[in-house]
Design a protein around this motif. Structure first.
Motif, PDB file in Angstrom:
ATOM      1  N   THR A   1      54.606  -9.276 -56.763  1.00  0.00           N
ATOM      2  CA  THR A   1      55.872  -9.338 -56.044  1.00  0.00           C
ATOM      3  C   THR A   1      56.983  -9.620 -57.049  1.00  0.00           C
ATOM      4  N   LEU A   2      58.218  -9.416 -56.622  1.00  0.00           N
ATOM      5  CA  LEU A   2      59.349  -9.592 -57.531  1.00  0.00           C
ATOM      6  C   LEU A   2      59.816 -11.041 -57.509  1.00  0.00           C
ATOM      7  N   ASP A   3      59.892 -11.641 -58.697  1.00  0.00           N
ATOM      8  CA  ASP A   3      60.424 -13.005 -58.844  1.00  0.00           C
ATOM      9  C   ASP A   3      59.732 -13.992 -57.911  1.00  0.00           C
ATOM     10  N   SER A   4      58.419 -13.863 -57.775  1.00  0.00           N
ATOM     11  CA  SER A   4      57.684 -14.783 -56.905  1.00  0.00           C
ATOM     12  C   SER A   4      56.198 -14.623 -57.185  1.00  0.00           C
ATOM     13  N   HIS A   5      55.422 -15.584 -56.691  1.00  0.00           N
ATOM     14  CA  HIS A   5      53.975 -15.438 -56.690  1.00  0.00           C
ATOM     15  C   HIS A   5      53.445 -15.979 -55.377  1.00  0.00           C
ATOM     16  N   ARG A   6      52.198 -15.602 -55.073  1.00  0.00           N
ATOM     17  CA  ARG A   6      51.629 -15.915 -53.768  1.00  0.00           C
ATOM     18  C   ARG A   6      50.427 -16.838 -53.898  1.00  0.00           C
ATOM     19  N   LEU A   7      50.298 -17.707 -52.895  1.00  0.00           N
ATOM     20  CA  LEU A   7      49.078 -18.465 -52.671  1.00  0.00           C
ATOM     21  C   LEU A   7      48.544 -18.047 -51.310  1.00  0.00           C
ATOM     22  N   THR A   8      47.222 -17.947 -51.193  1.00  0.00           N
ATOM     23  CA  THR A   8      46.633 -17.473 -49.940  1.00  0.00           C
ATOM     24  C   THR A   8      45.423 -18.320 -49.567  1.00  0.00           C
ATOM     25  N   TRP A   9      45.211 -18.446 -48.258  1.00  0.00           N
ATOM     26  CA  TRP A   9      44.064 -19.190 -47.728  1.00  0.00           C
ATOM     27  C   TRP A   9      43.422 -18.387 -46.600  1.00  0.00           C
ATOM     28  N   LEU A  10      42.102 -18.443 -46.532  1.00  0.00           N
ATOM     29  CA  LEU A  10      41.355 -17.842 -45.444  1.00  0.00           C
ATOM     30  C   LEU A  10      40.593 -18.941 -44.717  1.00  0.00           C
ATOM     31  N   ALA A  11      40.747 -18.991 -43.404  1.00  0.00           N
ATOM     32  CA  ALA A  11      40.015 -19.948 -42.576  1.00  0.00           C
ATOM     33  C   ALA A  11      38.877 -19.219 -41.878  1.00  0.00           C
ATOM     34  N   THR A  12      37.687 -19.784 -41.962  1.00  0.00           N
ATOM     35  CA  THR A  12      36.529 -19.203 -41.289  1.00  0.00           C
ATOM     36  C   THR A  12      35.880 -20.237 -40.391  1.00  0.00           C
ATOM     37  N   GLY A  13      35.197 -19.751 -39.354  1.00  0.00           N
ATOM     38  CA  GLY A  13      34.484 -20.628 -38.448  1.00  0.00           C
ATOM     39  C   GLY A  13      33.119 -20.996 -38.999  1.00  0.00           C
TER      40      GLY A  13
ATOM     41  N   HIS B   1      34.916 -27.793 -37.833  1.00  0.00           N
ATOM     42  CA  HIS B   1      34.085 -26.607 -37.988  1.00  0.00           C
ATOM     43  C   HIS B   1      34.818 -25.489 -38.722  1.00  0.00           C
ATOM     44  N   ILE B   2      36.064 -25.719 -39.076  1.00  0.00           N
ATOM     45  CA  ILE B   2      36.865 -24.715 -39.773  1.00  0.00           C
ATOM     46  C   ILE B   2      36.777 -24.951 -41.272  1.00  0.00           C
ATOM     47  N   HIS B   3      36.474 -23.890 -42.003  1.00  0.00           N
ATOM     48  CA  HIS B   3      36.373 -23.975 -43.458  1.00  0.00           C
ATOM     49  C   HIS B   3      37.539 -23.212 -44.076  1.00  0.00           C
ATOM     50  N   LEU B   4      38.316 -23.890 -44.940  1.00  0.00           N
ATOM     51  CA  LEU B   4      39.456 -23.272 -45.612  1.00  0.00           C
ATOM     52  C   LEU B   4      39.077 -22.900 -47.040  1.00  0.00           C
ATOM     53  N   THR B   5      39.380 -21.651 -47.406  1.00  0.00           N
ATOM     54  CA  THR B   5      39.091 -21.184 -48.755  1.00  0.00           C
ATOM     55  C   THR B   5      40.369 -20.658 -49.398  1.00  0.00           C
ATOM     56  N   PRO B   6      40.845 -21.287 -50.486  1.00  0.00           N
ATOM     57  CA  PRO B   6      41.952 -20.677 -51.242  1.00  0.00           C
ATOM     58  C   PRO B   6      41.436 -19.407 -51.920  1.00  0.00           C
ATOM     59  N   LEU B   7      42.196 -18.344 -51.821  1.00  0.00           N
ATOM     60  CA  LEU B   7      41.778 -17.061 -52.373  1.00  0.00           C
ATOM     61  C   LEU B   7      42.518 -16.821 -53.683  1.00  0.00           C
ATOM     62  N   ASP B   8      41.865 -17.121 -54.788  1.00  0.00           N
ATOM     63  CA  ASP B   8      42.494 -16.941 -56.093  1.00  0.00           C
ATOM     64  C   ASP B   8      42.495 -15.472 -56.514  1.00  0.00           C
ATOM     65  N   ARG B   9      41.422 -14.792 -56.209  1.00  0.00           N
ATOM     66  CA  ARG B   9      41.315 -13.359 -56.484  1.00  0.00           C
ATOM     67  C   ARG B   9      40.885 -12.684 -55.185  1.00  0.00           C
ATOM     68  N   ILE B  10      41.678 -11.739 -54.734  1.00  0.00           N
ATOM     69  CA  ILE B  10      41.448 -11.114 -53.431  1.00  0.00           C
ATOM     70  C   ILE B  10      40.448  -9.970 -53.581  1.00  0.00           C
ATOM     71  N   SER B  11      39.311 -10.102 -52.910  1.00  0.00           N
ATOM     72  CA  SER B  11      38.320  -9.026 -52.909  1.00  0.00           C
ATOM     73  C   SER B  11      38.610  -8.069 -51.755  1.00  0.00           C
ATOM     74  N   VAL B  12      37.913  -6.941 -51.767  1.00  0.00           N
ATOM     75  CA  VAL B  12      38.032  -5.998 -50.656  1.00  0.00           C
ATOM     76  C   VAL B  12      37.606  -6.663 -49.359  1.00  0.00           C
TER      77      VAL B  12
END
Length: 333
Positions: A52-64, A4-15
């Protein structure tokens, strides 16, 4: 339950994404770290959207199933030589939605990304004796470093002692300070002193090393300014022009009452002269004179960093919580 958990990679972060992230982090920290102020919504938005300095980020949001945010994961992938094997994880699950497989789903996505990015070491911090620590142990992370967090509360500090330490004379040395970016005439000396941090205790972490130069210290200050935080620095300069040591304090955006200690370092050739205590006492004086909204400072030290722990305790810092750094060693091709 994890189906029941949905994972979404967040390529562009909205408000909306940032608000969901903040909701999860605030709930997680309130449960696991009572008494530790969570980052505000603006801090979270800046963390997720600013470079960020000398790095990049990947992010995921899990929703029910009802699209309520239940978990988040952020992966920082370091890119500089000497650290491009390394990834750093931040993972939170809302306590009301734990034990449903959300953390495991997020971690699986993170590990897959680490393999794609050819990372051999994944590190994560968890409060001692917390659900996060148990999660790390269950998933075969190994304990690599123990940290002692300390607080200096200005209403409890011995003001006369701080003034005596901060105003003490150290023949052959002078103090200088700045806000934000280091002055051009000190940039090269500051970068050389920054490299002294490469011998800080890191336990068994495969943390790599950082090569600082003048351009890099300027870039670091810009990253901090861009996310809305303020960086204060005091340095000890030797008569020969070399920088013998420095201490940095971060004031998070929004002027919260707790400041965060960043680096404190004394260059090996200048150790044994009490410079660390001098620098930190002078910084406390500066905070109390210039930033009246700050009422306390938090720092952390490796539990085996006996010298810096002694310096902090002499100044009036007191232990108030512990964290653990864990590392997952990933197979490489």
């Amino acid at each position: 339950m994890s189906e029941h958990i949905h994972l979404t990679p967040l390529d562009r972060i909205s408000v909306t994404d940032a608000a969901a992230w903040h909701q999860v982090v605030a709930a997680s920290m309130a449960h696991d770290l009572p008494g530790v102020p969570p980052p505000g919504p603006g801090q979270i938005h800046a963390q997720l959207t600013k470079p960020t300095l000398d790095s990049h980020r990947l992010t995921w949001l899990a929703t029910g199933a009802d699209r309520v945010p239940v978990g988040v994961a952020g992966l920082r992938l370091f890119t500089s030589p000497g650290r491009d094997h390394l990834a750093e994880l931040e993972l939170h699950v809302d306590p009301a939605h734990r034990r449903q497989g959300t953390g495991s789903r997020l971690l699986s996505a993170v590990v897959a990304a680490c393999r794609t990015e050819d990372r051999r070491s994944l590190i994560v911090e968890a409060p001692a004796d917390s659900p996060g620590e148990a999660f790390c142990e269950r998933w075969m992370f190994r304990l690599a470093l123990a940290l002692d967090h300390l607080i200096l509360r200005f209403d409890e500090v011995d003001g006369d002692k701080v003034r005596r330490l901060g105003d003490a004379e150290h023949p052959g040395y002078r103090l200088t300070g700045w806000t934000g970016t280091v002055p051009d005439d000190l940039a090269a000396a500051f970068a050389a002193a920054k490299n002294a941090m490469n011998d800080m205790p890191v336990g068994d972490l495969d943390y790599g090393s950082v090569d600082w130069d003048a351009d890099r210290v300027r870039a670091m200050a810009q990253v901090i300014a861009d996310r809305g935080d303020t960086l204060l620095t005091i340095a000890a300069v030797h008569d020969d022009g070399t920088m013998a040591g420095y201490t940095e304090i971060l004031l998070p955006q929004g002027a919260p009452p707790r400041a965060q200690q960043y680096d404190t370092a004394v260059v090996p050739a200048h150790r044994g002269h009490g410079l660390g205590l001098w620098l930190k006492a002078a910084m406390v004086q500066r905070l109390r004179a210039e930033h009246l909204g700050v009422v306390e400072v938090e720092t952390d030290n490796a539990e085996d960093n006996v010298h810096m722990l002694a310096v902090n305790r002499e100044l009036g810092f007191r232990s108030y919580r512990r964290t653990r750094e864990f590392q997952l060693d990933l197979p490489t091709a």
